[in-house]
Every structure is written in structure tokens, then in C-alpha cells.
Design a protein around this motif. Sequence first.
Motif, short mmCIF file in Angstrom:
data_model
loop_
_atom_site.label_atom_id
_atom_site.label_comp_id
_atom_site.label_asym_id
_atom_site.label_seq_id
_atom_site.Cartn_x
_atom_site.Cartn_y
_atom_site.Cartn_z
N ALA A 24 0.81 -1.22 0.00
CA ALA A 24 0.00 0.00 0.00
C ALA A 24 0.84 1.27 0.00
O ALA A 24 0.30 2.38 -0.05
N GLY A 110 -0.35 4.21 8.63
CA GLY A 110 -1.74 3.80 8.75
C GLY A 110 -2.12 3.68 10.21
O GLY A 110 -1.51 2.92 10.96
N ASP A 113 -8.24 2.02 12.69
CA ASP A 113 -9.49 2.72 12.42
C ASP A 113 -10.18 3.21 13.68
O ASP A 113 -10.89 4.22 13.65
N THR A 137 -7.66 0.62 5.26
CA THR A 137 -7.45 0.53 3.82
C THR A 137 -6.42 -0.55 3.48
O THR A 137 -6.42 -1.09 2.38
N ARG A 140 -8.29 -4.26 5.12
CA ARG A 140 -9.63 -4.65 4.70
C ARG A 140 -9.63 -5.94 3.88
O ARG A 140 -10.48 -6.80 4.05
N GLU A 314 -16.56 -4.14 6.91
CA GLU A 314 -16.70 -4.40 5.48
C GLU A 314 -16.82 -5.91 5.22
O GLU A 314 -16.29 -6.70 6.00
#
Length: 371
Positions: A24, A110, A113, A137, A140, A314
Motif C-alpha cells: 500500500a 496507517g 481505524d 485501507t 480490509r 466491510e
Amino acid sequence: MTKESSDLYPVARLAAAQEATAAAGLGALLLTPGPDLRYVTGYEALPLERLTCLVLPARGDAFLMVPRLELAAAEHSPASRLGIEFVPWEETDDPYTAVAARLGAVARVGLADRMWAMQSLRFRDALPGAEQVLAGTVLRGLRMRKSAAEVAALREAGAAIDAVHAQVPAFLKEGRTEREVGRDIAEAIIAAGHATVDFVIVGSGPNGASPHHELSDRVIRAGEPVVVDIGGRMPSGYCSDSTRVYSVGEPPAGFVKYYEVLQRAQEAACAAVRPGVPCEEIDAAAREVIAAEGYGEYFIHRTGHGIGLETHEEPYIVTGNAEPLAPGFAFSVEPGIYLPGAHGARIEDILVCTEDGGERVNHRPRELVVV
């Protein structure tokens, strides 16, 4: 640690998360107590103002920054199997600058969350050159696709909440309040094997038209439908969530009419589950049945949400989400019809996408139960 726990929180997950971090383009993940930290390490750390944080650099060795008074708990947690360094800090230390010093210069990090704002702002000050993004992100793709052990944990959770729904008719009596019924249900959730009660919704009569009503002192009357949506967290960390509808005596004719529509809508959405189908098509399968019968304006929420270490995660089963289903995705299918000022209904099961369809983990009857 039991084999079941080791399967749920495998050591290899740390490396998978690190690879995802590098892919990422992030310098590191900073995971504080919550579902992200538990997913990667198995450690259910206490959420405190004192910083506990897994620092997972894209390259190099991970370490766990932990308050000295929480060190023993961390050492007895599944995180001890990961072979990472535990870095205890004292009450007079600044753990944020310590993390920054050990991590070095990074362009992007990161953040978990569910990290508290007070912590994210402290990290912003300690790492002023680093752009902050959500760790979700990165994680997930891993968290959405449940392993065989995770699916087994969701089946266990589904069976436990089914056992509670089997007792609900005995709790629902004319003259009792929603709160009285909810108290009985909460006790039953724990007795059925859950570690915690996450929510109890008992929506009688017009309160059933509010999807997230929860509880009140309203007295349940004869001839009223009652929406019961309940869930908890198992010792494994994995969640249950299921909704059934009951009626104290014979319900109004108009309610019976649209409840039958709702049953067909939920069945259509469940039947549409298979790999490759976009999430929004599951939503559409339910919505089309309800709209065709003239109740479209009364279906006021998405058809479902992912579930695992969080009740809502999700993937979301909603218009606009073109994410294709894949084996291991776990989510609710819960269409509803809500007539303001009158009554409402919702039918909810948790499904897991399999190689060739969908498996329900909830098995209580979906017909209206008249008590």
C-alpha cells in the motif's frame, strides 16, 4: 493458548499485514487497542489513555509499545507467540516520541481505524512529516476474507444467538415493557455463551418502525408486532447478530401482508449470494421485491453489513458497492419494511459466501412467530 485460538489468530497474519502495508506504500501501521490490533495479534488490549500500540513497519521488525503496568497482560496474550519485542514504557515517559524515534522517517502511516483522536493527534505531533491514513485501507482485504477458523467462530456465534431467539417467545407477554423483555434477553445472551452483550433491540408496535430503537418503558400490547434484533461478542472475539419478528397475539392484517413480502425479499437476497456477484446486487435483489409490491419507500437502510471481530465491518451490502463477493466474505442480509407510527419488520441472517453460494449461520424459523 488453545489450538482453536491459534487457528483464529495465526502467527502468519503478522507477515501478511506487513506485506499489505508495503504494497500500500505505507511506512508502517500503528495499531492501538481495538479490532485491528486483535486481528493481527490476537491481543485484546484494554483501551486506555496510556498508549498500547503495535508498530508494524513495512520493512523491519515489529514491536509492541506497552505501558509497564500492562506488560504482564501482553506477555500472557496471543501476541507473545509472534516473536516481536515488547517495549514497556514508564509513567513519566513519552511513548509517542519513543515510537517515532524507533520508527525513523516515514512518509505515510496507517492508524488503527478505532484509534482515539487524542492518540492520533499525538502521533501527528511526534511524526510531523508523516501523512496519516486509515489502517483499514490496508487490512480490509485480509479481514473481509474469513479463514476456516473464523467461519467456524461465526457459526458458533450464530448458534448461540439462535438459542436466545428460541427463548424470546417466553419473554414476550402482554403488559411487560420492552425494557423488561430486553433485560431477560441480555441475560440469555450471556447464558448462551457470549462474553458480552453488544445490543438488544425490542421494538414493539410503532417502535418497530425505528430500525435502531433499542429499548424503552413502553408496555407491549396485544395484537402488536415486536422486532427483536440482538447480538453479542463470543469469547473468540467474533460477533453474532440476528433479527426475528414476533407478535403478541394475532397481528394486524396489513402487517401480515407486508411481512410475507419481506420474507420473499430476504430469501431472494440470500439466494443471490455467490462468488463474483457485486455486493450491490445482493442489495438490489431484496430491494426489487419490496419495491415491486409498493413498499420501496419504507425500506430505509442498506441490506447488510460485514461481520467478524466487529458487528459492522466491510463489506457493506449497499447500492454503489461494486466489490465482488469472494469465498470467506461474511455479512448480514437484513431487509426491512418500516411504516412510521404503525409498526415495522426486519429479518436478518448472517451469511458466509462459499465457493458456490452462501451459507447461513442462523437457522431459526423466519416466519412470523405469534406468541
